[in-house]
Scaffold this motif. Structure first.
Motif, PDB file in Angstrom:
ATOM      1  N   ARG A  25       0.848  -1.200   0.000  1.00 17.46           N
ATOM      2  CA  ARG A  25       0.000   0.000   0.000  1.00 17.46           C
ATOM      3  C   ARG A  25       0.880   1.246   0.000  1.00 17.46           C
ATOM      4  O   ARG A  25       1.195   1.799   1.055  1.00 17.46           O
ATOM      5  N   PRO A  26       1.267   1.688  -1.180  1.00 14.44           N
ATOM      6  CA  PRO A  26       2.162   2.852  -1.276  1.00 14.44           C
ATOM      7  C   PRO A  26       1.593   4.118  -0.634  1.00 14.44           C
ATOM      8  O   PRO A  26       2.338   4.915  -0.054  1.00 14.44           O
ATOM      9  N   LYS A  27       0.271   4.303  -0.726  1.00  8.89           N
ATOM     10  CA  LYS A  27      -0.334   5.501  -0.126  1.00  8.89           C
ATOM     11  C   LYS A  27      -0.205   5.466   1.392  1.00  8.89           C
ATOM     12  O   LYS A  27       0.079   6.496   2.026  1.00  8.89           O
ATOM     13  N   LEU A  28      -0.401   4.289   1.970  1.00  6.27           N
ATOM     14  CA  LEU A  28      -0.251   4.144   3.416  1.00  6.27           C
ATOM     15  C   LEU A  28       1.194   4.392   3.824  1.00  6.27           C
ATOM     16  O   LEU A  28       1.460   5.100   4.799  1.00  6.27           O
ATOM     17  N   ALA A  29       2.131   3.816   3.068  1.00  5.94           N
ATOM     18  CA  ALA A  29       3.550   4.013   3.368  1.00  5.94           C
ATOM     19  C   ALA A  29       3.931   5.492   3.272  1.00  5.94           C
ATOM     20  O   ALA A  29       4.691   6.011   4.104  1.00  5.94           O
ATOM     21  N   ALA A  30       3.380   6.192   2.263  1.00  7.72           N
ATOM     22  CA  ALA A  30       3.671   7.625   2.111  1.00  7.72           C
ATOM     23  C   ALA A  30       3.086   8.420   3.278  1.00  7.72           C
ATOM     24  O   ALA A  30       3.716   9.359   3.787  1.00  7.72           O
TER      25      ALA A  30
END
Length: 198
Positions: free
Chosen positions: A85-90
């Motif tokens: 989940r790139p958005k969560l990581a960001a």
């Protein structure tokens, strides 16, 4: 009050506490709605709102503590969640940076505000868990945030249980009010983030 009512109230209270504990990991769980429902079911029991509020605060704090420990130990499930989940990581990285840049008071306020933002609690726990510093200061703020949110959501349900004659209307108004507050806070947070980026 008959025994069936007491048993029914106990079940919904247990379910609400489990939801509050679990929504640190799964933010889509309607924990606030379940807490309000538990308040409405127990509103006629003397002292129930206070006991329920303390239970909600404890469950909320324990949920933070569990997710924080899993994140700090690099639990595979937590790592996979961030990797997929790139958005969560960001979001986690952005919150880490914000915590590092803020004063102690501002960081404490951020922890409390995160409790009212959808998924804010999850992102904050993961950010603290992946930070190199020690989380002791965060745990104090988390305890305060848990108490503030528990007092808010239980009071909201309790007030509406006394203002309206029907349980379904009390539940609907309480949930609508809680959603409106969360949405307003989320918009303010997003606006401040955009202004800071300018």
């Amino acid at each position: 009050m008959d025994i069936a009512t007491v048993i029914g109230s106990s079940w919904i209270c247990a379910l609400a506490l489990c939801a509050v504990l679990g929504d640190a990991f799964l933010p889509f769980i309607p924990s606030g709605t379940l807490v309000i429902l538990a308040v409405l079911k127990t509103s006629q029991i003397s002292g129930a709102p206070v006991v329920l509020g303390l239970g909600v605060a404890l469950a909320s704090f324990l949920g933070d503590l569990l997710l924080l420990r899993l994140a700090r130990r690099g639990a595979p499930s937590v790592q996979r969640r961030l990797e997929h989940r790139p958005k969560l990581a960001a979001s986690v990285a952005r919150v880490q940076q914000a915590l590092d840049e803020r004063t102690t008071g501002a960081a404490a306020a951020m922890v409390v505000v995160a409790r009212f933002v959808p998924a804010g609690r999850t992102v904050l726990d993961l950010a603290i868990g992946h930070s190199p510093g020690h989380p002791h200061r965060f745990l104090r703020w988390s305890a305060v945030a848990a108490l503030v949110w528990a007092a808010y959501i239980v009071t909201l349900g309790w007030l509406n249980s006394h203002w309206f004659d029907t349980a379904w209307l009390s539940l609907a108004v309480s949930c609508a009010a809680a959603t409106a507050v969360s949405t307003a806070i989320a918009r303010i947070v997003r606006r401040n983030r955009r202004l800071a980026a300018l």
